[in-house]
Design a protein around this motif. Structure first.
Motif, PDB file in Angstrom:
ATOM      1  N   GLY A 235      40.085 -23.401 -24.641  1.00 33.38           N
ATOM      2  CA  GLY A 235      41.016 -23.350 -25.762  1.00 33.38           C
ATOM      3  C   GLY A 235      40.318 -23.279 -27.104  1.00 33.38           C
ATOM      4  N   THR A 236      40.967 -23.816 -28.126  1.00 32.78           N
ATOM      5  CA  THR A 236      40.470 -23.726 -29.493  1.00 32.78           C
ATOM      6  C   THR A 236      39.338 -24.722 -29.733  1.00 32.78           C
ATOM      7  N   LEU A 237      38.298 -24.252 -30.387  1.00 30.09           N
ATOM      8  CA  LEU A 237      37.192 -25.122 -30.777  1.00 30.09           C
ATOM      9  C   LEU A 237      37.455 -25.650 -32.184  1.00 30.09           C
ATOM     10  N   ARG A 238      37.511 -26.955 -32.335  1.00 27.99           N
ATOM     11  CA  ARG A 238      37.788 -27.554 -33.638  1.00 27.99           C
ATOM     12  C   ARG A 238      36.473 -27.733 -34.398  1.00 27.99           C
ATOM     13  N   VAL A 239      36.374 -27.078 -35.536  1.00 30.51           N
ATOM     14  CA  VAL A 239      35.131 -27.042 -36.307  1.00 30.51           C
ATOM     15  C   VAL A 239      35.227 -28.021 -37.463  1.00 30.51           C
ATOM     16  N   ALA A 240      34.264 -28.937 -37.546  1.00 31.63           N
ATOM     17  CA  ALA A 240      34.253 -29.906 -38.643  1.00 31.63           C
ATOM     18  C   ALA A 240      33.692 -29.305 -39.920  1.00 31.63           C
ATOM     19  N   ASP A 241      32.759 -28.346 -39.772  1.00 31.37           N
ATOM     20  CA  ASP A 241      32.103 -27.743 -40.933  1.00 31.37           C
ATOM     21  C   ASP A 241      32.154 -26.226 -40.780  1.00 31.37           C
ATOM     22  N   PRO A 242      33.269 -25.596 -41.188  1.00 31.15           N
ATOM     23  CA  PRO A 242      33.398 -24.148 -40.992  1.00 31.15           C
ATOM     24  C   PRO A 242      32.501 -23.352 -41.935  1.00 31.15           C
ATOM     25  N   ALA A 243      32.189 -22.133 -41.525  1.00 29.68           N
ATOM     26  CA  ALA A 243      31.409 -21.236 -42.379  1.00 29.68           C
ATOM     27  C   ALA A 243      32.286 -20.758 -43.530  1.00 29.68           C
ATOM     28  N   PRO A 244      31.703 -20.508 -44.701  1.00 33.16           N
ATOM     29  CA  PRO A 244      32.488 -19.938 -45.799  1.00 33.16           C
ATOM     30  C   PRO A 244      33.092 -18.606 -45.381  1.00 33.16           C
ATOM     31  N   PRO A 245      34.282 -18.287 -45.869  1.00 22.36           N
ATOM     32  CA  PRO A 245      34.884 -16.990 -45.528  1.00 22.36           C
ATOM     33  C   PRO A 245      33.983 -15.834 -45.961  1.00 22.36           C
ATOM     34  N   VAL A 246      33.985 -14.778 -45.167  1.00 21.50           N
ATOM     35  CA  VAL A 246      33.223 -13.586 -45.541  1.00 21.50           C
ATOM     36  C   VAL A 246      33.910 -12.948 -46.739  1.00 21.50           C
ATOM     37  N   PRO A 247      33.211 -12.773 -47.853  1.00 20.27           N
ATOM     38  CA  PRO A 247      33.852 -12.266 -49.070  1.00 20.27           C
ATOM     39  C   PRO A 247      34.208 -10.789 -48.972  1.00 20.27           C
ATOM     40  N   ASP A 248      35.155 -10.383 -49.806  1.00 24.03           N
ATOM     41  CA  ASP A 248      35.446  -8.954 -49.929  1.00 24.03           C
ATOM     42  C   ASP A 248      34.200  -8.228 -50.421  1.00 24.03           C
TER      43      ASP A 248
ATOM     44  N   LEU B 185      28.816 -32.320 -25.978  1.00 25.96           N
ATOM     45  CA  LEU B 185      28.586 -31.422 -27.111  1.00 25.96           C
ATOM     46  C   LEU B 185      29.872 -31.175 -27.883  1.00 25.96           C
ATOM     47  N   ARG B 186      30.937 -30.943 -27.150  1.00 26.24           N
ATOM     48  CA  ARG B 186      32.200 -30.606 -27.817  1.00 26.24           C
ATOM     49  C   ARG B 186      32.765 -31.785 -28.602  1.00 26.24           C
ATOM     50  N   SER B 187      32.417 -32.986 -28.205  1.00 24.08           N
ATOM     51  CA  SER B 187      32.930 -34.172 -28.908  1.00 24.08           C
ATOM     52  C   SER B 187      32.172 -34.434 -30.202  1.00 24.08           C
ATOM     53  N   ARG B 188      31.036 -33.814 -30.385  1.00 22.23           N
ATOM     54  CA  ARG B 188      30.245 -34.005 -31.601  1.00 22.23           C
ATOM     55  C   ARG B 188      30.811 -33.139 -32.727  1.00 22.23           C
ATOM     56  N   PRO B 189      30.466 -33.445 -33.968  1.00 13.57           N
ATOM     57  CA  PRO B 189      30.938 -32.594 -35.074  1.00 13.57           C
ATOM     58  C   PRO B 189      30.396 -31.168 -34.916  1.00 13.57           C
ATOM     59  N   LEU B 190      31.293 -30.210 -34.805  1.00 13.50           N
ATOM     60  CA  LEU B 190      30.896 -28.823 -34.624  1.00 13.50           C
ATOM     61  C   LEU B 190      30.775 -28.137 -35.980  1.00 13.50           C
ATOM     62  N   VAL B 191      29.721 -27.371 -36.138  1.00  7.65           N
ATOM     63  CA  VAL B 191      29.511 -26.608 -37.363  1.00  7.65           C
ATOM     64  C   VAL B 191      29.614 -25.123 -37.031  1.00  7.65           C
TER      65      VAL B 191
ATOM     66  N   ILE C 223      29.438 -21.129 -33.447  1.00  5.70           N
ATOM     67  CA  ILE C 223      29.941 -22.500 -33.529  1.00  5.70           C
ATOM     68  C   ILE C 223      29.127 -23.364 -32.578  1.00  5.70           C
ATOM     69  N   GLY C 224      28.692 -24.527 -33.055  1.00  3.95           N
ATOM     70  CA  GLY C 224      27.931 -25.393 -32.172  1.00  3.95           C
ATOM     71  C   GLY C 224      27.499 -26.678 -32.835  1.00  3.95           C
TER      72      GLY C 224
ATOM     73  N   GLY D 142      30.314 -21.541 -29.270  1.00  2.00           N
ATOM     74  CA  GLY D 142      31.367 -20.621 -29.673  1.00  2.00           C
ATOM     75  C   GLY D 142      30.827 -19.442 -30.452  1.00  2.00           C
ATOM     76  N   MET D 143      31.620 -18.399 -30.513  1.00  3.42           N
ATOM     77  CA  MET D 143      31.204 -17.155 -31.172  1.00  3.42           C
ATOM     78  C   MET D 143      32.451 -16.450 -31.684  1.00  3.42           C
ATOM     79  N   ASN D 144      32.518 -16.284 -32.998  1.00  5.30           N
ATOM     80  CA  ASN D 144      33.671 -15.625 -33.618  1.00  5.30           C
ATOM     81  C   ASN D 144      34.985 -16.269 -33.202  1.00  5.30           C
ATOM     82  N   SER D 145      35.051 -17.584 -33.382  1.00  4.63           N
ATOM     83  CA  SER D 145      36.281 -18.383 -33.223  1.00  4.63           C
ATOM     84  C   SER D 145      36.732 -18.572 -31.781  1.00  4.63           C
ATOM     85  N   GLU D 146      35.901 -18.230 -30.803  1.00  2.00           N
ATOM     86  CA  GLU D 146      36.269 -18.450 -29.411  1.00  2.00           C
ATOM     87  C   GLU D 146      35.049 -18.937 -28.641  1.00  2.00           C
TER      88      GLU D 146
END
Length: 520
Positions: free
Chosen positions: A206-219, A274-280, A304-305, A353-357
């Motif tokens: 299912g969904t991987l919950r990320v504690a520290d997401p990457a900044p959005p890719v800018p236009d 691993l999944r229970s740890r803060p994911l970045v 993601i990891g 994870g890779m590209n939100s999955e």
């Protein structure tokens, strides 16, 4: 025995052996299939220059080419085994025995297979011998009459007797039955192997919950409408270069990682831990050392990891440690400099994870290593199962024994994506576009030279971070005719990529990408 019947006997015995071995391998580990085990051994034993040629020639189809080539060689050998057995089954029996021993040795020496895996080549050997001797006996009884009639003296009765016809029919029926049985066994092994694959486990995450997401890719991070790749590479398009003939199948619930060696405390981690740890989440470009100048083996994704440095800190790396000797579930090994893994600014990951999955199977599910700034063969172990903290002298990784360098930072490079080589483009303003990369340093500028003219600065896309590629573009006015464009990148340290051509061995290609095209 006529040549046709003899050759058919050899080929069907081969088919039966491979199919039975593949079927049994579905129960003891698909890697135990003799055909695949021999193929994996062939990859390991192939000299590095031949591997490089295969990658350059066949690209991502290099493994298909290997398996196809093996099939041709084995069929030819089976035909020869049948032909040399036209009078006696002994020569063919010996050839099959040799094939069986080779398959058994290949399975036995695979690092990821246990002793139970030897059941697969053993079953294949017994099936091949049984089929060969049975069909050989049928063929001698059923078709020898044809040969006798062909060499019968003048005046002899050469009419086919009813018994001869019945014997030939028995051979043909037997041969057809073997062919059908081999097909069913081979298909059954394939279906059973697929039924036990890890895709169901991956889908259940299912969904991987990320504690520290990457900044959005800018236009403005790419110029895809002008011919460059999209900034983030879709998982299905992400390059793949590895030694695995068959993608390892490891369910997340069965996976574990051992961290040991020169550490204060040994760790044993499972997927849930691993999944229970803060994911970045980190946006990272990966590049293969086999990438020629202008080559395709470079892609970018949001990985993601868990921070690798955190895991190593928990284990406590002892003074004097020099490398992370990591091992894949299929036995492939990799040596990563300890300082790169511990460098928090670099941001190495145990990625899940890779590209939100969750990681795709072919890209390392359940867990892989990702260390920015190093070529994949020293940093990006897929299907990770073991990390030993050690010294360079104590352990030698897979590619070190094959002529590649111990440490391999990704080199500053650039590539032209548009126009393509030998493309015909309309006259007037022509857009030249491409990508450049200098991981952990960043790209400062990219320049192009048209028809050996002066270097011209290009427009750079919006920067994302120092660990990712950067797109560039320039519009030029060109008259009809043949033209040449060359690109070069300069990184933020002030280094401009060299024009000196160097092959991929031992630590990555150098040179400047050149494209010839025609303006019409």
């Amino acid at each position: 025995m006529p040549a046709g019947a003899a050759a058919l006997t050899g080929v069907l015995a081969l088919a039966a052996a491979l199919a039975m071995g593949h079927l049994v391998a579905a129960f003891v580990g698909i890697g135990a299939s003799p055909y695949l085990a021999v193929g994996n051994s062939a990859i390991d034993l192939t000299p590095a220059p031949v591997k490089d040629w295969a990658i350059e020639t066949f690209g991502s189809y290099d493994k298909v080419a290997l398996l196809g080539g093996m099939a041709v060689v084995m069929v030819l050998a089976a035909v020869v085994a049948g032909l040399v057995s036209r009078r006696s089954a002994l020569p063919g029996t010996l050839v099959i025995a040799v094939f069986g021993v080779v398959g058994g040795v290949a399975v036995y020496t695979r690092p990821a297979l246990g002793q139970l895996a030897l059941l697969a080549p053993l079953a294949g050997l017994l099936a091949g011998l049984a089929v060969f001797r049975w069909l050989h006996a049928l063929a001698l009884r059923g078709v020898s009459a044809i040969g006798e009639h062909e060499i019968a003296p003048p005046g002899a009765d050469t009419r086919v007797q009813p018994a001869d016809t019945a014997n030939r029919r028995r051979f043909l029926v037997g041969a057809s039955g073997v062919a059908l049985g081999a097909g069913v066994a081979g298909l059954g092994g394939q279906l059973l192997g697929q039924a036990k694959n890890a895709e169901g486990s991956r889908q259940a995450i299912g969904t991987l919950r990320v504690a520290d997401p990457a900044p959005p890719v800018p236009d403005g991070a790419d110029f895809r409408r002008l011919g460059t790749p999209a900034f983030l590479t879709p998982n299905k398009d992400f390059y793949r270069v590895d030694t695995a003939l068959v993608v390892p199948q490891v369910r997340a619930e069965d996976w574990s990682l051992r961290v040991h060696g020169m550490v204060d405390r040994e760790l044993r981690l499972d997927y849930a831990d691993l999944r229970s740890r803060p994911l970045v989440e980190r946006t990272i470009t990966l590049c293969c050392v086999s990438n020629e100048v202008g080559g395709p083996y470079i892609s970018t994704a949001n990985f993601i990891g868990v921070e690798l440095a955190d895991v190593l800190a928990e284990a406590g790396v002892r003074p004097g440690a020099e490398q992370l000797f990591s091992t894949s579930v299929d036995g492939w090994t990799c040596g990563t400099p300890v300082e790169a893994a511990l460098d928090r600014d670099r941001g190495a990951l145990l990625a899940i994870g890779m590209n939100s999955e969750p990681l795709p199977l072919e890209h390392g599910f359940p867990v892989r290593m990702v260390v920015p700034g190093l070529y994949g063969y020293v940093s990006a172990t897929k299907w990770l199962t073991d990390i030993e903290i050690t010294t360079w002298d104590a352990r030698r990784a897979y590619w070190l024994d094959r002529g590649w360098a111990r440490e391999a930072p990704v080199k500053t490079q650039s590539r032209i994506d548009a126009p393509e080589a030998f493309e015909k483009v309309p006259s007037g303003r022509v857009t030249v576009a491409g990508i450049a990369w200098a991981q952990t340093t960043g790209i400062a500028k990219v320049e192009v030279s048209i028809d050996d003219g002066p270097w011209r600065p290009t427009e750079l896309s919006t920067a994302v971070n120092e660990d990712t590629w950067r797109m560039w573009r320039i519009d030029v006015d060109l008259r009809p005719g043949q033209h040449k464009v060359v690109c070069r990148a300069t990184d933020r340290s002030g280094y401009t990529q060299t024009d000196r051509r160097q092959p991929t061995v031992p630590d990555g290609a150098t040179g400047r990408h050149t494209v010839l095209f025609e303006v019409t």
